[in-house]
Structures are given as structure tokens and as C-alpha cells.
Write a protein that holds these residues in place. Structure first.
Motif, PDB file in Angstrom:
ATOM      1  N   ALA A 151     109.029 -56.113  32.965  1.00  0.00           N
ATOM      2  CA  ALA A 151     107.582 -56.315  33.077  1.00  0.00           C
ATOM      3  C   ALA A 151     107.292 -57.770  33.391  1.00  0.00           C
ATOM      4  O   ALA A 151     107.642 -58.665  32.616  1.00  0.00           O
ATOM      5  N   ILE A 205     107.985 -49.447  31.599  1.00  0.00           N
ATOM      6  CA  ILE A 205     107.362 -50.644  32.180  1.00  0.00           C
ATOM      7  C   ILE A 205     105.950 -50.818  31.620  1.00  0.00           C
ATOM      8  O   ILE A 205     105.540 -51.931  31.279  1.00  0.00           O
ATOM      9  N   SER A 209     104.692 -54.048  29.592  1.00  0.00           N
ATOM     10  CA  SER A 209     103.683 -54.907  30.230  1.00  0.00           C
ATOM     11  C   SER A 209     102.321 -54.854  29.559  1.00  0.00           C
ATOM     12  O   SER A 209     101.544 -55.804  29.642  1.00  0.00           O
TER      13      SER A 209
END
Length: 257
Positions: A151, A205, A209
Motif C-alpha cells: 500500500a 491492499i 491502505s
């Protein structure tokens, strides 16, 4: 040799100027192949990630970056080769996809790290979009290599689309634990498996993130944004034209009075 020199000069400069913070470096294997699957917020993503790693990461890039004419073109080509970018011809959608997959498999079979952006293009608004199942999943299933979710954090604030000179802000990089899809090895022809693998990677991800997830492709979102901008522009032009017509009518009435 070239990569080492470029990494020392560019990577060192990036770390000194931007001071990127990193979590999860221990998840990158010291040797052996792996796929780094990252979100894509900025053009600079392909430079910040390699800058913080000890190993070379190979990303794919447009062949045009390597074939531009003149001195500038040669310097650009040398730069992209030096930072580990691999040219891929994107002249045809299907051909480009196959070329990217072939390139990824070659990197993995040579024992290297292959970097890929499952969204297929940069996010137009900072959100995370649906991953394309063709490249990432097919390379993973064809090779059996582990997939490491990555990320990138705040890189879109440093270099938004269209901005050449980056802002001096501090980006972040979170590297997740490797995902093992060896149970699906050799099943890269099954579109349902490809979708499942891709979605699992995108979920990781998103978790790393903290981005809002949008279940459409980024390319479709870009078209939608462009269409909406065009509609707003046309509406503004019509409003301006109507305003001029109204003003003209007012002036004519005044003159006839």
C-alpha cells in the motif's frame, strides 16, 4: 551495474528529500521470486517503492518511454532502464496484456521481484478500484510465486496527475505478509479462480491502505469523470450563451424604448 548506480543516486535522493516511512520490510524475501502487488496513486509510486528496498524490483512501463527520439529520448530510456522498468508494447489491449504477463513470468523465473499494479492504471481520485484479473493472477498461478500486497500512502498528494514538480511531503509504504496461491497453480485458465485471487489481493491492499474501495475498474471511473467534466463544461457554455442572449435582448429592448 546501471541499476545499482541509479538506485544509489535516485533512491538515496528520494529518501533524503521525502523521508518515506515503511512498515513490513521483513515481508520482502531476501532472495527468490515474489510478486509485489500495489495500489497506484501516483507516477512516483514506481520510484518510492524500489527506493526503500534492498532488492531490485522490475515494473513494466510503456514502450514509448524507451523509444523516444533525440538526446532527451535516450536519456529517458537510460533512466527507466536504470530504475528497473521493463518496456512493454501497449499498442493493442490484448497484446499489451499478454506482453505484460510474459514479462512478469520471465522476471519471476529469473528469481526476481516483479512489481505490478492490479488496478491497471492510476486511481483518478485516491480511492481503490477493482483489480484486473488478467496480469497479477495469471503470473501468480503460472509461476507459483507468492504475492506480497503493498500500500502506497499519500503519494497522490506529492505528485497529483499532471503535476511535474512534486511537493515535499512524507509518503508511506505498508508491505503486507505474502499470500500463497500455490493451491491454484496451473489454473490460470479458470476465470473464476483468477477473479477470486485478484479480489483476495485487493482486499489486503485495501486493509493496508485504508482506502475506500470502489467495485468498478479505474479505467471506467476515469471515463465517467471525463464525461461528467465534459457535461459540466457544456452546461457552463450554454449558461454563458443564454446569459449573453438575455443581455442582448435587454439591450435591444432598452434601445427600442
Amino acid at each position: 551495474m546501471i541499476y545499482g548506480a541509479m538506485k544509489f543516486s535516485i533512491g538515496g535522493s528520494l529518501k533524503l528529500a521525502f523521508r518515506p516511512w515503511v512498515e513490513g520490510l521483513e515481508n520482502i524475501p531476501a532472495q527468490g521470486p515474489a510478486i509485489l502487488a500495489s495500489n497506484h496513486l501516483s507516477f512516483s509510486d514506481s520510484f518510492f517503492l524500489p527506493a526503500v528496498l534492498d532488492r531490485k524490483v522490475t515494473f513494466i512501463a510503456k514502450a514509448e518511454y524507451f523509444t523516444a527520439p533525440g538526446v532527451k529520448g535516450k536519456l529517458t530510456a537510460a533512466f527507466f532502464k536504470g530504475v528497473g522498468q521493463l518496456p512493454v508494447d501497449r499498442s493493442g489491449a490484448r497484446g499489451a496484456g499478454e506482453a505484460a504477463i510474459k514479462a512478469g513470468i520471465e522476471v519471476i523465473e529469473s528469481g526476481g521481484l516483479f512489481g505490478i499494479y492490479p488496478e491497471g492504471t492510476r486511481s483518478p481520485d485516491g480511492r481503490l478500484y477493482r483489480g484486473k484479473p488478467g496480469g497479477l493472477a495469471r503470473v501468480a498461478l503460472a509461476t507459483g510465486a507468492p504475492v506480497i500486497p503493498v500500500a502506497m500512502i499519500d503519494t497522490e498528494k506529492i505528485q497529483p496527475p499532471g503535476q511535474v514538480v512534486p511537493k515535499l511531503l512524507r509518503p508511506g509504504i505498508r508491505i503486507g505478509k505474502p499470500l500463497d496461491f500455490s493451491r491454484y497453480h496451473g489454473m490460470e485458465g479458470d476465470r473464476f479462480i483468477l477473479r477470486s485471487v485478484t479480489d483476495e489481493v485487493m482486499y489486503e491492499i485495501m486493509r493496508l491502505s485504508g482506502q475506500e474501495y470502489v467495485d468498478i475498474y479505474a479505467t471506467a471511473a476515469k471515463r465517467q469523470i471525463a464525461d461528467e467534466a465534459k457535461q459540466r463544461s457544456e452546461a457552463a457554455k450554454r449558461a454563458a450563451s443564454d446569459g449573453r442572449d438575455e443581455q442582448r435582448g435587454t439591450d435591444e429592448d432598452r434601445d427600442g424604448a
